[in-house]
Write an enzyme that holds these catalytic residues in place. Sequence first.
Site, PDB file in Angstrom:
ATOM      1  CG  LEU A 109      -1.845  -1.192   1.398  1.00 35.26           C
ATOM      2  CD1 LEU A 109      -2.915  -0.874   2.435  1.00 35.26           C
ATOM      3  CD2 LEU A 109      -2.478  -1.627   0.096  1.00 35.26           C
ATOM      4  N   GLY A 154       1.138  -5.132   1.287  1.00 30.99           N
ATOM      5  CA  GLY A 154       0.072  -5.216   0.288  1.00 30.99           C
ATOM      6  C   GLY A 154       0.512  -5.915  -0.990  1.00 30.99           C
ATOM      7  CG  ASN A 178       6.456  -5.220   5.810  1.00 29.14           C
ATOM      8  OD1 ASN A 178       5.448  -5.324   5.128  1.00 29.14           O
ATOM      9  ND2 ASN A 178       7.301  -4.223   5.679  1.00 29.14           N
ATOM     10  CD  GLU A 179       0.751  -5.684   6.576  1.00 24.52           C
ATOM     11  OE1 GLU A 179       1.478  -6.644   6.899  1.00 24.52           O
ATOM     12  OE2 GLU A 179       0.188  -5.618   5.463  1.00 24.52           O
TER      13      GLU A 179
HETATM   14  N1  CO8 Z   1       4.505   3.647  -0.218  1.00 26.96           N
HETATM   15  C1  CO8 Z   1       4.928   4.846  -0.660  1.00 26.96           C
HETATM   16  N2  CO8 Z   1       6.205   5.097  -1.036  1.00 26.96           N
HETATM   17  C2  CO8 Z   1       7.072   4.061  -0.980  1.00 26.96           C
HETATM   18  C3  CO8 Z   1       6.705   2.796  -0.530  1.00 26.96           C
HETATM   19  C4  CO8 Z   1       5.337   2.589  -0.141  1.00 26.96           C
HETATM   20  N3  CO8 Z   1       4.876   1.405   0.284  1.00 26.96           N
HETATM   21  N4  CO8 Z   1       7.796   1.989  -0.569  1.00 26.96           N
HETATM   22  C5  CO8 Z   1       8.807   2.731  -1.032  1.00 26.96           C
HETATM   23  N5  CO8 Z   1       8.394   3.979  -1.281  1.00 26.96           N
HETATM   24  C6  CO8 Z   1       9.179   5.095  -1.825  1.00 26.96           C
HETATM   25  C7  CO8 Z   1      10.427   5.378  -0.987  1.00 26.96           C
HETATM   26  O1  CO8 Z   1      10.129   6.212   0.119  1.00 26.96           O
HETATM   27  C8  CO8 Z   1      11.324   6.062  -2.006  1.00 26.96           C
HETATM   28  O2  CO8 Z   1      10.841   7.389  -2.165  1.00 26.96           O
HETATM   29  P1  CO8 Z   1      11.877   8.579  -2.564  1.00 26.96           P
HETATM   30  O3  CO8 Z   1      12.485   8.169  -3.886  1.00 26.96           O
HETATM   31  O4  CO8 Z   1      11.014   9.776  -2.640  1.00 26.96           O
HETATM   32  O5  CO8 Z   1      12.887   8.646  -1.459  1.00 26.96           O
HETATM   33  C9  CO8 Z   1      10.978   5.315  -3.315  1.00 26.96           C
HETATM   34  O6  CO8 Z   1       9.686   4.713  -3.093  1.00 26.96           O
HETATM   35  C10 CO8 Z   1      11.964   4.212  -3.661  1.00 26.96           C
HETATM   36  O7  CO8 Z   1      12.113   3.374  -2.520  1.00 26.96           O
HETATM   37  P2  CO8 Z   1      13.504   2.658  -2.163  1.00 26.96           P
HETATM   38  O8  CO8 Z   1      14.640   3.572  -2.448  1.00 26.96           O
HETATM   39  O9  CO8 Z   1      13.373   2.101  -0.790  1.00 26.96           O
HETATM   40  O10 CO8 Z   1      13.500   1.499  -3.273  1.00 26.96           O
HETATM   41  P3  CO8 Z   1      14.298   0.108  -3.231  1.00 26.96           P
HETATM   42  O11 CO8 Z   1      14.236  -0.431  -4.616  1.00 26.96           O
HETATM   43  O12 CO8 Z   1      15.637   0.256  -2.591  1.00 26.96           O
HETATM   44  O13 CO8 Z   1      13.440  -0.832  -2.260  1.00 26.96           O
HETATM   45  C11 CO8 Z   1      11.378  -1.728  -1.412  1.00 26.96           C
HETATM   46  C12 CO8 Z   1      12.139  -1.219  -2.644  1.00 26.96           C
HETATM   47  C13 CO8 Z   1      12.004  -3.017  -0.921  1.00 26.96           C
HETATM   48  C14 CO8 Z   1       9.945  -1.994  -1.853  1.00 26.96           C
HETATM   49  C15 CO8 Z   1      11.450  -0.669  -0.302  1.00 26.96           C
HETATM   50  O14 CO8 Z   1      11.097   0.592  -0.851  1.00 26.96           O
HETATM   51  C16 CO8 Z   1      10.549  -0.924   0.861  1.00 26.96           C
HETATM   52  O15 CO8 Z   1      10.846  -1.767   1.679  1.00 26.96           O
HETATM   53  N6  CO8 Z   1       9.447  -0.175   0.941  1.00 26.96           N
HETATM   54  C17 CO8 Z   1       8.527  -0.250   2.058  1.00 26.96           C
HETATM   55  C18 CO8 Z   1       7.575  -1.348   1.836  1.00 26.96           C
HETATM   56  C19 CO8 Z   1       6.600  -1.434   2.974  1.00 26.96           C
HETATM   57  O16 CO8 Z   1       6.948  -1.546   4.120  1.00 26.96           O
HETATM   58  N7  CO8 Z   1       5.319  -1.402   2.616  1.00 26.96           N
HETATM   59  C20 CO8 Z   1       4.269  -1.484   3.591  1.00 26.96           C
HETATM   60  C21 CO8 Z   1       3.082  -0.695   3.166  1.00 26.96           C
HETATM   61  S1  CO8 Z   1       1.709  -0.973   4.266  1.00 26.96           S
HETATM   62  C22 CO8 Z   1       0.756  -2.169   3.513  1.00 26.96           C
HETATM   63  O17 CO8 Z   1       0.953  -2.514   2.393  1.00 26.96           O
HETATM   64  C23 CO8 Z   1      -0.386  -2.818   4.264  1.00 26.96           C
HETATM   65  C24 CO8 Z   1      -1.019  -1.941   5.213  1.00 26.96           C
HETATM   66  C25 CO8 Z   1      -2.223  -2.526   5.895  1.00 26.96           C
HETATM   67  C26 CO8 Z   1      -2.897  -1.457   6.697  1.00 26.96           C
HETATM   68  C27 CO8 Z   1      -3.588  -1.931   7.903  1.00 26.96           C
HETATM   69  C28 CO8 Z   1      -3.911  -0.778   8.819  1.00 26.96           C
HETATM   70  C29 CO8 Z   1      -5.019  -1.081   9.751  1.00 26.96           C
END
Ligand code: CO8
Length: 303
Positions: A109, A154, A178-179
Amino acid sequence: MALRAALRNKCGLSGLLSQWSSCSSHGRVCVSPVLVSQQRNNSTSPKIKVDVDQSSGVAVMHMQSPPVNSLSLDFLTEFCISVEKLEMDKSCRGLIITSSQPKVFSAGLDIMEMYGKSPERCGEFWRAVQEMWLKMYSSNMVTIAAINGSSPAGGCLMSLTCDYRIMADNPRYSIGLNETQLGIVAPFWFKDTMTNTVGHRTTEIALELGLLYSPAEALKIGLVDQLVPEDQVLTTATQTMTKWLAIPDHARQITKSMMRKPIIDKLTSNREADIQNFVSFITKDSIQKSLRMYLEMLKKRKG
Ligand code: CO8
């Protein structure tokens, strides 16, 4: 816009569909001009590209939303439209989902959709997340996730909705729900989808610790079904699809429904309450603070 509106009201995509069906004549469905251009074999919207092979009845959906295919409201809206169109196309029997972005299947997400947004917007976003899950988990098509990069949260959920998961055998990639690492909690239907795939105990540990698994670990616990070299993910998905499509559709579809219907019904009958839960949880100051810290951590890690 029509889909956004449908997502916003209670009936969601099924409502949109019934609107389409209600203007059908001579057995042909009449759709809005905006959607007509997407009824070709191949279609491209800004964030999703779909190639349909008419001879095999297999569609390949490429997620192409840089940098990391995060699931924003716009992305989810386009995604749902694409799945819906394929679902309505009787000649399409199989769907492969993959990423055009290097190294990432989907980052899950879009965190920016949950940070600093109004309750109304959060509700609209969550309805779209539910819609994606409902469409995919109940799809009549054979669905295969060709996971050619990391797939946290997500992104993992999206791949878990598929019938089969093939992941690139690259130890730099990870997959999992990993939430809790973000200080948020995977809702019951995330949890149930994972439990249906890997069992109760493994899910309990994975969710409490917010574990992200390497491809080899994911294979070991059954979170993915097969690992292949990165350049063979899509070809293997296509070959696997042929095997699945050899089974008569009706028998496979009824079996799939039997396995999945209880969870689908649980969300369908609790959608509004689930949205309310999400909105009141995500807008709490403490949760917003956790999300801010996580975003900062992502930026720092990049630096
Ligand atoms: N949302 C928005 N932006 C993101 C996300 C995301 N999920 N993931 C990465 N980005 C952004 C980064 O902040 C970065 O932005 P910027 O260029 O402006 O600095 C850009 O994307 C590139 O990211 P990276 O440099 O980290 O890219 P890598 O290729 O090195 O790594 C990964 C890619 C492995 C995907 C890494 O970005 C990562 O680990 N991202 C976080 C993933 C994460 O933890 N997602 C969880 C989202 S929550 C969800 O999906 C479920 C929620 C359920 C809700 C329940 C509530 C009740």
